[in-house]
Design a protein around this motif. Sequence first.
Motif, PDB file in Angstrom:
ATOM      1  N   LEU A   1       0.826  -1.207   0.000  1.00 18.72           N
ATOM      2  CA  LEU A   1       0.000   0.000   0.000  1.00 18.72           C
ATOM      3  C   LEU A   1       0.865   1.264   0.000  1.00 18.72           C
ATOM      4  O   LEU A   1       0.593   2.210  -0.755  1.00 18.72           O
ATOM      5  N   ALA A   2       1.908   1.284   0.801  1.00 17.10           N
ATOM      6  CA  ALA A   2       2.800   2.450   0.843  1.00 17.10           C
ATOM      7  C   ALA A   2       3.475   2.667  -0.505  1.00 17.10           C
ATOM      8  O   ALA A   2       3.561   3.803  -0.995  1.00 17.10           O
TER       9      ALA A   2
ATOM     10  N   ARG B   1       0.900   4.012  -3.044  1.00 21.83           N
ATOM     11  CA  ARG B   1       0.638   5.447  -2.856  1.00 21.83           C
ATOM     12  C   ARG B   1       1.799   6.303  -3.348  1.00 21.83           C
ATOM     13  O   ARG B   1       1.603   7.346  -3.954  1.00 21.83           O
ATOM     14  N   GLU B   2       3.011   5.852  -3.076  1.00 28.05           N
ATOM     15  CA  GLU B   2       4.192   6.614  -3.483  1.00 28.05           C
ATOM     16  C   GLU B   2       4.360   6.653  -4.996  1.00 28.05           C
ATOM     17  O   GLU B   2       4.630   7.702  -5.574  1.00 28.05           O
TER      18      GLU B   2
ATOM     19  N   ALA C   1       2.071   6.090  -7.327  1.00 30.69           N
ATOM     20  CA  ALA C   1       0.919   6.616  -8.058  1.00 30.69           C
ATOM     21  C   ALA C   1       1.140   8.068  -8.452  1.00 30.69           C
ATOM     22  O   ALA C   1       0.597   8.535  -9.455  1.00 30.69           O
ATOM     23  N   ARG C   2       1.935   8.772  -7.678  1.00 36.16           N
ATOM     24  CA  ARG C   2       2.189  10.197  -7.955  1.00 36.16           C
ATOM     25  C   ARG C   2       3.389  10.425  -8.861  1.00 36.16           C
ATOM     26  O   ARG C   2       3.622  11.530  -9.310  1.00 36.16           O
TER      27      ARG C   2
END
Length: 123
Positions: free
Chosen positions: A51-52, A55-56, A58-59
């Motif tokens: 998950l971390a 999230r990292e 994806a940007r």
Amino acid sequence: MPRTSDPPTARIAALERDADALRRAFLTTLVFALDDHGLHARFEDFGRTALALFRETARSAGGEQAAQRIEGAYHRVHEALQAVATLALSDTEPGFPAHGNGTTEPPPQDVRQSVIRRGTQFS
């Protein structure tokens, strides 16, 4: 688990290796011994890391390809968990009445074998 100081691609590669090891452990460990091998804790740690990373990345540039790799790793482990859950929840006593009307069901197949044979292919 990957170190957070590593670049995302190295951490994703480490996550993929962890996924394969975790998948193999789930598919080869006896159901009643899963907790003894610490697989629950390993899966939670794997999920948090995935998950971390998701999230990292994806940007970032190239985030879609990275997200697909992370998702693929997660799906390999999830498929193994589904196989274990199906086996654990199935009726393992041949001839044991499984329905209120007294009919029996045939003994279940060990679905882990079909997951192992398919390799990393996810359908």
